[in-house]
Design an enzyme around this catalytic site. Structure first.
Site, PDB file in Angstrom:
ATOM      1  N   GLY A  46       3.948   0.823  33.202  1.00  0.00           N
ATOM      2  CA  GLY A  46       2.949   1.867  33.248  1.00  0.00           C
ATOM      3  C   GLY A  46       2.308   2.631  32.194  1.00  0.00           C
ATOM      4  CD  GLN A  51       2.068   6.999  28.490  1.00  0.00           C
ATOM      5  OE1 GLN A  51       1.696   6.501  29.684  1.00  0.00           O
ATOM      6  NE2 GLN A  51       3.153   6.748  27.931  1.00  0.00           N
ATOM      7  CB  CYS A  88       8.064   6.972  28.124  1.00  0.00           C
ATOM      8  SG  CYS A  88       6.624   7.654  28.052  1.00  0.00           S
ATOM      9  CG  LEU A  89       4.708   1.733  27.085  1.00  0.00           C
ATOM     10  CD1 LEU A  89       3.438   1.311  27.490  1.00  0.00           C
ATOM     11  CD2 LEU A  89       5.351   0.574  26.412  1.00  0.00           C
ATOM     12  CG  HIS A 130       7.380   7.827  33.719  1.00  0.00           C
ATOM     13  ND1 HIS A 130       8.547   7.537  32.989  1.00  0.00           N
ATOM     14  CD2 HIS A 130       6.629   7.563  32.746  1.00  0.00           C
ATOM     15  CE1 HIS A 130       8.212   7.765  31.780  1.00  0.00           C
ATOM     16  NE2 HIS A 130       6.875   7.707  31.667  1.00  0.00           N
ATOM     17  CD  GLU A 131       3.264   5.581  33.592  1.00  0.00           C
ATOM     18  OE1 GLU A 131       2.613   6.463  32.952  1.00  0.00           O
ATOM     19  OE2 GLU A 131       4.187   5.036  33.406  1.00  0.00           O
ATOM     20  CG  HIS A 134       2.743  10.369  31.164  1.00  0.00           C
ATOM     21  ND1 HIS A 134       3.402  10.949  29.857  1.00  0.00           N
ATOM     22  CD2 HIS A 134       3.414   9.416  31.352  1.00  0.00           C
ATOM     23  CE1 HIS A 134       4.178  10.070  29.542  1.00  0.00           C
ATOM     24  NE2 HIS A 134       4.292   9.043  30.519  1.00  0.00           N
TER      25      HIS A 134
END
Ligand code: ZN
Length: 158
Positions: A46, A51, A88-89, A130-131, A134
C-alpha cells in the site's frame, strides 16, 4: 512508468492532514499511476499520496489480488481484532506489532469519481487502516506494542 521518491519518517509531509480530491484531473491520474508504479517497485502492499509528498486523500493498495485505488476513502465499518507485524515504506526495514480490526469496510470514490464500497479482512483490512491513517498524518509507529524491530528479508536486495 514513473517512480516517485518515497518520503521517510521525519519528513513533515507525513504528519499533515491531506485535502480531499474534488476532481480527477490528468495530474491526479498521473499521480495514481505513479503511486502504483512506486508501490510495486518498492514491493509494498500500500501507498498513500503523502508518502510521495502530495497532500491529497488518495491511497493505492495491492495485497496480491490486484490494484485498489481509493479516493477520499472513509472507514465506515469495522469488526473483530487482529494483532500482527506491520511495516511501512516510509519506515524502511522496520516492523512492529499493531492491533487493528480484522474486518474493515471502506467507502471511497473511484477514478471516475463514482462512490463505491469495498470490504476486506486480515491483511487487506490492516492495509485500509494503515493507508487511510496516512491521510490524517498518522504513522503506524505510534500504535506499535513493544519495540520496532528490523525486518529480515528472505532475498537480498539487488
Ligand atoms: Zn505506511
Amino acid at each position: 512508468m514513473a517512480i516517485r521518491t518515497i518520503r521517510t519518517e521525519g519528513d513533515e509531509v507525513l504528519t499533515k492532514k491531506c485535502r480531499p480530491v474534488d476532481k480527477v484531473t490528468n495530474r491526479i491520474s498521473q499521480l495514481i499511476d505513479d503511486m502504483l508504479d512506486t508501490m510495486y517497485e518498492a514491493m509494498g502492499v500500500g501507498l498513500a499520496a503523502p508518502q510521495v509528498g502530495v497532500l491529497k486523500r488518495i491511497v493505492v493498495i495491492d495485497v496480491g489480488d490486484g490494484p485498489i485505488v481509493l479516493i477520499n476513502p472513509e472507514i465506515i465499518e469495522t469488526a473483530g481484532e487482529q494483532t500482527g507485524d506491520e511495516g511501512c515504506l516510509s519506515v524502511p526495514g522496520m516492523a512492529g506489532k499493531v492491533t487493528r480490526p480484522n474486518y474493515v469496510k471502506v467507502r471511497a470514490l473511484d477514478e471516475d469519481m463514482q462512490e463505491f464500497e469495498i470490504e476486506g479482512e486480515g491483511l487487506l483490512a490492516r492495509a485500509f487502516c494503515h493507508e487511510i491513517d496516512h491521510l490524517d498524518g498518522i504513522m503506524y509507529t505510534q500504535f506499535v506494542e513493544g519495540e520496532l524491530h528490523t525486518v529480515k528479508y528472505e532475498e537480498e536486495d539487488d
